[in-house]
Design a protein around this motif. Structure first.
Motif, mmCIF file in Angstrom:
data_model
loop_
_atom_site.group_PDB
_atom_site.id
_atom_site.type_symbol
_atom_site.label_atom_id
_atom_site.label_comp_id
_atom_site.label_asym_id
_atom_site.label_seq_id
_atom_site.Cartn_x
_atom_site.Cartn_y
_atom_site.Cartn_z
ATOM 1 N N SER A 265 0.834 -1.207 0.000
ATOM 2 C CA SER A 265 0.000 0.000 0.000
ATOM 3 C C SER A 265 0.864 1.250 0.000
ATOM 4 O O SER A 265 0.540 2.254 -0.662
ATOM 5 C CB SER A 265 -0.935 -0.008 1.205
ATOM 6 O OG SER A 265 -1.831 -1.100 1.142
ATOM 7 N N LYS A 281 -2.217 -9.488 -9.507
ATOM 8 C CA LYS A 281 -3.208 -8.475 -9.857
ATOM 9 C C LYS A 281 -4.217 -8.230 -8.747
ATOM 10 O O LYS A 281 -4.484 -7.080 -8.372
ATOM 11 C CB LYS A 281 -3.943 -8.866 -11.141
ATOM 12 C CG LYS A 281 -4.930 -7.801 -11.617
ATOM 13 C CD LYS A 281 -5.597 -8.204 -12.922
ATOM 14 C CE LYS A 281 -6.580 -7.128 -13.376
ATOM 15 N NZ LYS A 281 -7.260 -7.500 -14.648
ATOM 16 N N ARG A 282 -4.792 -9.282 -8.187
ATOM 17 C CA ARG A 282 -5.861 -9.118 -7.202
ATOM 18 C C ARG A 282 -5.394 -8.389 -5.956
ATOM 19 O O ARG A 282 -6.073 -7.495 -5.447
ATOM 20 C CB ARG A 282 -6.437 -10.482 -6.837
ATOM 21 C CG ARG A 282 -7.262 -11.113 -7.949
ATOM 22 C CD ARG A 282 -7.950 -12.385 -7.476
ATOM 23 N NE ARG A 282 -8.750 -12.989 -8.530
ATOM 24 C CZ ARG A 282 -9.459 -14.091 -8.381
ATOM 25 N NH1 ARG A 282 -9.465 -14.731 -7.202
ATOM 26 N NH2 ARG A 282 -10.164 -14.579 -9.383
ATOM 27 N N GLU A 283 -4.231 -8.763 -5.444
ATOM 28 C CA GLU A 283 -3.777 -8.119 -4.212
ATOM 29 C C GLU A 283 -3.394 -6.663 -4.442
ATOM 30 O O GLU A 283 -3.603 -5.808 -3.573
ATOM 31 C CB GLU A 283 -2.607 -8.891 -3.600
ATOM 32 C CG GLU A 283 -1.404 -9.040 -4.511
ATOM 33 C CD GLU A 283 -0.353 -9.960 -3.898
ATOM 34 O OE1 GLU A 283 0.122 -9.653 -2.789
ATOM 35 O OE2 GLU A 283 -0.016 -10.979 -4.537
ATOM 36 N N GLU A 285 -4.844 -4.685 -6.641
ATOM 37 C CA GLU A 285 -6.107 -3.956 -6.772
ATOM 38 C C GLU A 285 -6.674 -3.572 -5.408
ATOM 39 O O GLU A 285 -7.368 -2.557 -5.283
ATOM 40 C CB GLU A 285 -7.117 -4.802 -7.551
ATOM 41 C CG GLU A 285 -6.825 -4.869 -9.041
ATOM 42 C CD GLU A 285 -7.791 -5.773 -9.790
ATOM 43 O OE1 GLU A 285 -7.982 -5.548 -10.997
ATOM 44 O OE2 GLU A 285 -8.351 -6.708 -9.164
ATOM 45 N N LYS A 286 -6.381 -4.355 -4.388
ATOM 46 C CA LYS A 286 -6.841 -4.032 -3.034
ATOM 47 C C LYS A 286 -6.035 -2.903 -2.412
ATOM 48 O O LYS A 286 -6.503 -2.236 -1.484
ATOM 49 C CB LYS A 286 -6.744 -5.272 -2.137
ATOM 50 C CG LYS A 286 -7.653 -6.419 -2.549
ATOM 51 C CD LYS A 286 -7.433 -7.625 -1.644
ATOM 52 C CE LYS A 286 -8.315 -8.796 -2.071
ATOM 53 N NZ LYS A 286 -8.079 -9.996 -1.223
ATOM 54 N N ILE A 288 -4.486 -0.231 -4.189
ATOM 55 C CA ILE A 288 -4.420 1.035 -4.923
ATOM 56 C C ILE A 288 -5.619 1.925 -4.647
ATOM 57 O O ILE A 288 -6.641 1.483 -4.134
ATOM 58 C CB ILE A 288 -4.320 0.790 -6.441
ATOM 59 C CG1 ILE A 288 -5.603 0.103 -6.946
ATOM 60 C CG2 ILE A 288 -3.088 -0.006 -6.793
ATOM 61 C CD1 ILE A 288 -5.702 0.069 -8.455
ATOM 62 N N SER A 290 -8.626 4.605 -6.149
ATOM 63 C CA SER A 290 -9.589 4.471 -7.249
ATOM 64 C C SER A 290 -9.100 5.102 -8.539
ATOM 65 O O SER A 290 -9.480 4.666 -9.634
ATOM 66 C CB SER A 290 -10.926 5.095 -6.840
ATOM 67 O OG SER A 290 -10.747 6.474 -6.516
ATOM 68 N N GLN A 292 -6.039 5.141 -9.660
ATOM 69 C CA GLN A 292 -4.877 4.448 -10.208
ATOM 70 C C GLN A 292 -5.321 3.238 -11.042
ATOM 71 O O GLN A 292 -6.323 2.596 -10.744
ATOM 72 C CB GLN A 292 -3.952 3.974 -9.080
ATOM 73 C CG GLN A 292 -3.303 5.114 -8.300
ATOM 74 C CD GLN A 292 -2.526 4.587 -7.103
ATOM 75 O OE1 GLN A 292 -3.088 3.951 -6.215
ATOM 76 N NE2 GLN A 292 -1.233 4.858 -7.085
ATOM 77 N N SER A 293 -4.546 2.949 -12.074
ATOM 78 C CA SER A 293 -4.871 1.797 -12.921
ATOM 79 C C SER A 293 -3.889 0.657 -12.687
ATOM 80 O O SER A 293 -2.714 0.886 -12.388
ATOM 81 C CB SER A 293 -4.852 2.200 -14.401
ATOM 82 O OG SER A 293 -3.572 2.676 -14.779
ATOM 83 N N VAL A 294 -4.391 -0.554 -12.803
ATOM 84 C CA VAL A 294 -3.563 -1.756 -12.697
ATOM 85 C C VAL A 294 -3.540 -2.429 -14.064
ATOM 86 O O VAL A 294 -4.585 -2.712 -14.645
ATOM 87 C CB VAL A 294 -4.117 -2.736 -11.642
ATOM 88 C CG1 VAL A 294 -3.290 -4.025 -11.610
ATOM 89 C CG2 VAL A 294 -4.125 -2.088 -10.270
ATOM 90 N N GLU A 296 -2.188 -5.672 -16.070
ATOM 91 C CA GLU A 296 -1.612 -7.013 -15.989
ATOM 92 C C GLU A 296 -0.687 -7.223 -17.196
ATOM 93 O O GLU A 296 -1.107 -7.083 -18.335
ATOM 94 C CB GLU A 296 -2.739 -8.048 -15.989
ATOM 95 C CG GLU A 296 -2.284 -9.464 -15.766
ATOM 96 C CD GLU A 296 -3.466 -10.428 -15.741
ATOM 97 O OE1 GLU A 296 -3.324 -11.515 -15.166
ATOM 98 O OE2 GLU A 296 -4.530 -10.091 -16.298
#
Length: 320
Positions: A265, A281-283, A285-286, A288, A290, A292-294, A296
């Motif tokens: 974080s 990816k999943r972790e 996304e938790k 970041i 709103s 910010q973009s992730v 893959e």
């Protein structure tokens, strides 16, 4: 060919090269059956690296625009524009039509053809289902992901880390010994051959970044701070290398392999975007915000490698 590419415009260099080749084909500069410049020649003409040309040619071959013949060169496919843009189903139908004509000329009926084709397809499926393949790579997340992506028709692919072979780990050696086919990437081909000796043959495959991944990254403003989150520094190195080859080297890159959520974080704070390996990816996304973009970062085997693998698997099983 227009020899100008525009750097730092957000469009990857290899995508620009692809567009130029397609544009020249449509303009009639290169026609069906014409030989294209070699990667070295086109690299010198346009002023980009051979890796960029190679990536563009790989994509064009995957889409059915061009075809390469070992020892002869690369040629424009002898098909119409619709098929040239990737309509492989039409191409397959043409192959079937030719086979049907041959069948009738040999005195068989259409019902005979249907029966023979169905029987042969089942035999091929059985061969693939019984095959044991080992895929060797340098890091766990990459080898497991690639193994899943390369599986087809019931074939099971066992991932092995190259360090396990270097250390002579018993499980890895047993998996290699019992395998019908051993495969790796071109990057590790020579080392794997040295580790296994002359007793086993090794099949090398080419793995490229997915175009969608590159396009998403290209939309990030230049000079932005971008994070890379994965499980190994080696995978991060492959991401950095792929970005350089695509001409996307104008970002301030930060990297971490931490799995601690608090540290993660803290790491993502202030970043414009975060590039992640498929397993992270999943972790991320938790962790970041709103805005910010992730993204893959996905590699995939090229079509030629998958077809080569299918043929090699069937050949190995037939010989055994």
């Amino acid at each position: 060919m227009n020899r100008t590419v525009i750097r730092k415009n957000g469009i990857p260099l290899y995508v620009q090269v692809k567009d130029k080749v397609i544009s020249d084909i449509r303009a009639g500069i290169y026609q069906s059956g014409d030989k294209l410049p070699t990667e070295r020649e086109l690299s010198a003409m346009i002023g980009v690296s051979r890796n960029t040309i190679s990536q563009a040619y790989h994509e064009l071959e995957h889409e059915g625009v061009i075809a390469s013949a070992q020892g002869r060169g690369t040629f424009v496919c002898d098909r119409d524009d619709k098929v040239r843009l990737g309509n492989r189903r039409d191409l397959l139908q043409k192959v079937i039509d030719v086979a049907l004509e041959e069948c009738l000329q040999l005195g068989f009926t259409l019902d005979d053809f249907l029966q023979f084709a169905s029987s042969r397809a089942k035999e091929k499926a059985t061969l693939l289902d019984q095959s044991q393949i080992v895929f060797i790579e340098c890091n766990r997340e990459q080898v497991e992901y690639f193994s899943r992506k390369l599986e087809f028709g019931g074939v099971h692919i066992t991932p092995v880390i190259i360090d396990e072979l270097r250390d002579q780990e018993r499980d890895a050696l047993l998996q290699v010994e019992s395998a019908d086919l051993i495969m790796t990437t071109f990057f590790h081909f020579e080392e794997v051959r040295e580790l296994l000796g002359d007793t086993r043959s090794v099949l090398a495959v080419s793995l490229d970044p997915e175009l969608e991944t590159i396009v998403k990254i290209a939309r990030i403003p230049v000079h932005s701070e971008v994070g890379i989150v994965c499980r190994s520094e080696r995978f991060a190195g492959k991401i950095r290398s792929a970005l350089r080859q695509a001409g996307l080297d104008g970002y301030i890159l930060r990297m971490t392999t931490t799995s601690d959520m608090q540290e993660l974080s803290q790491f993502v704070k202030g970043l414009q975007a975060v590039i992640v390996s498929p397993s992270r990816k999943r972790e991320v996304e938790k962790a970041i915000a709103s805005h910010q973009s992730v993204i893959e970062f996905v590699f995939r085997p090229d079509a030629a490698s998958v077809n080569l693998l299918r043929a090699a698997v069937a050949d190995v099983r037939r010989k055994r």
